[in-house]
Design an enzyme around this catalytic site. Structure first.
Site, PDB file in Angstrom:
ATOM      1  N   GLY A 118       0.846  -1.205   0.000  1.00 42.48           N
ATOM      2  CA  GLY A 118       0.000   0.000   0.000  1.00 42.48           C
ATOM      3  C   GLY A 118       0.872   1.241   0.000  1.00 42.48           C
ATOM      4  O   GLY A 118       1.659   1.430   0.909  1.00 42.48           O
ATOM      5  N   SER A 122      -2.345   5.113   5.056  1.00 43.24           N
ATOM      6  CA  SER A 122      -2.725   5.848   6.283  1.00 43.24           C
ATOM      7  C   SER A 122      -2.844   7.338   6.002  1.00 43.24           C
ATOM      8  O   SER A 122      -3.780   7.995   6.466  1.00 43.24           O
ATOM      9  CB  SER A 122      -1.698   5.689   7.403  1.00 43.24           C
ATOM     10  OG  SER A 122      -1.165   4.441   7.444  1.00 43.24           O
ATOM     11  N   ASP A 165       4.032  12.456   3.223  1.00 43.06           N
ATOM     12  CA  ASP A 165       2.962  11.643   2.631  1.00 43.06           C
ATOM     13  C   ASP A 165       1.617  12.367   2.669  1.00 43.06           C
ATOM     14  O   ASP A 165       0.809  12.256   1.750  1.00 43.06           O
ATOM     15  CB  ASP A 165       2.880  10.272   3.339  1.00 43.06           C
ATOM     16  CG  ASP A 165       3.000  10.357   4.852  1.00 43.06           C
ATOM     17  OD1 ASP A 165       3.149  11.468   5.399  1.00 43.06           O
ATOM     18  OD2 ASP A 165       2.943   9.299   5.508  1.00 43.06           O
TER      19      ASP A 165
END
Ligand code: PMV
Length: 335
Positions: A118, A122, A165
């Site tokens: 992934g 998150s 991110d």
């Protein structure tokens, strides 16, 4: 008091999605305030929310193995806090402190992320949820305000992280990023000529970040010098993206990889895939992210299939993703 049926009839439903990310240059040094370059990838996570008319927070997230999850508003953030819901629940709790609401919400998530690996689900779930939540309550935030709301939740949950991110999920595209979103510069690049290889080994980012922190405690001068050298590479890469100089980007990737090896975060498996891609004619390659496993990226010379085959033959798994994806967006809102 409105009846449940009335609430459902008048309810506003908001759906928002956010992309995953792939680190290109500057991992680890970015945790200490240096810049990095990150691109958003075309795997998106979608969050739908609406008010549920009750004094409770409910969630259905099949991709995160969570069914019929429920928490009363006063228990928000308290244990048990399953992994899949942590970021959303903490963000919601913090949001309600600033913007109290009478009714709870129902949340569902849908994940397009690759099951093997992934790319930052998150951060994507946090950002998509924050965007949907603020839209539901007609709160207009700048990208930086949205970033601050998400970053606060991520730090509360996992303690460490540069926020690169989250920035990728919000701004999208390919960005030059200085923490904590002090500088975010869009590099107007086209789809990047990258090949991504997965080692098959799942690494735990916070553990590796702490490993680097302990090396920095033991050998501060050495590690600070490595970070300075990485920063020079990141700035050169920023210019190389503007000049669209793919060969130079490849060379810079190899130089960045040498420094990551000195930090001790590369592995035999990563080095093997990197070597295989270089032998197959890539312009250069490096690990992407924390290291310790996970992925490597190779800058292709145009002949992607040779490099893909070499990575495959060396025991890696080629992940087909598109870079430079759009940032967070509202998919639908019925008001
Ligand atoms: O492992 P990833 O893809 O989440 O990347 C981690 C990047 C680090 O710089 C090591 C940590 C951070 O938060 O910037």
């Amino acid at each position: 008091m409105e009846s449940f049926i009335e609430i459902m009839k008048n309810k506003k439903i908001v759906s928002a999605s956010a992309p995953g990310k792939l680190m290109l240059f500057g991992e680890h040094s970015v945790v200490y305030g240096h810049p990095c370059i990150v691109t958003a990838v075309d795997q998106r996570l979608t969050v739908n929310i609406h008010e549920n008319g009750e004094d409770v927070f409910t969630l259905e997230a099949p991709d995160l193995q969570l069914h019929a999850y429920a928490k009363t508003m006063e228990d928000l953030g308290k244990k048990p806090l399953p992994k899949g819901v942590r970021f959303i629940e903490i963000l919601y709790k913090n949001f309600l402190k600033k913007h109290p609401q009478e009714r709870g919400i129902h949340v569902t998530t849908r994940n397009e992320f690759n099951h093997t690996f992934g790319f930052g689900s998150s951060s994507a779930v946090t950002v998509a949820f924050a965007k949907a939540l603020t839209t539901l309550y007609d709160i207009t935030l700048t990208n930086k305000d949205l970033f601050d709301l998400c970053y606060e939740a991520v730090i509360e949950v996992q303690g460490v992280g540069s926020g690169f991110d989250i920035a990728a999920a919000i701004w999208g595209g390919t960005i030059f990023y200085v923490p904590a979103a002090e500088e975010v510069i869009q590099l107007n690049v086209e789809e990047l000529p990258l090949v991504v290889g997965y080692t098959g080994i799942k690494a735990d980012t916070p553990t590796i970040v702490r490993m680097v922190a302990s090396l920095k405690n033991r050998e501060p001068d050495k590690v600070e010098q490595i970070f300075e050298n990485i920063t020079v590479i990141v700035k050169k890469a920023q210019q190389a993206f503007i000049d669209d100089d793919k060969q130079f980007l490849g060379n810079l990737a190899s130089n960045n990889q040498d420094l990551l090896r000195e930090l001790g975060v590369s592995t035999k498996e990563l080095d093997n895939l990197i070597k295989a891609s270089e032998q197959a004619g890539s312009y250069g390659a490096k690990l992407s992210g924390a290291g310790g496993g996970d992925c490597m990226i190779a800058f292709s010379n145009g002949n992607k299939s040779n490099i893909e085959k070499a990575i495959d033959d060396a025991g890696g798994k080629v992940l087909h993703i598109k870079t430079n994806a759009p940032g967070v967006r509202i998919e639908s809102s019925n008001k």
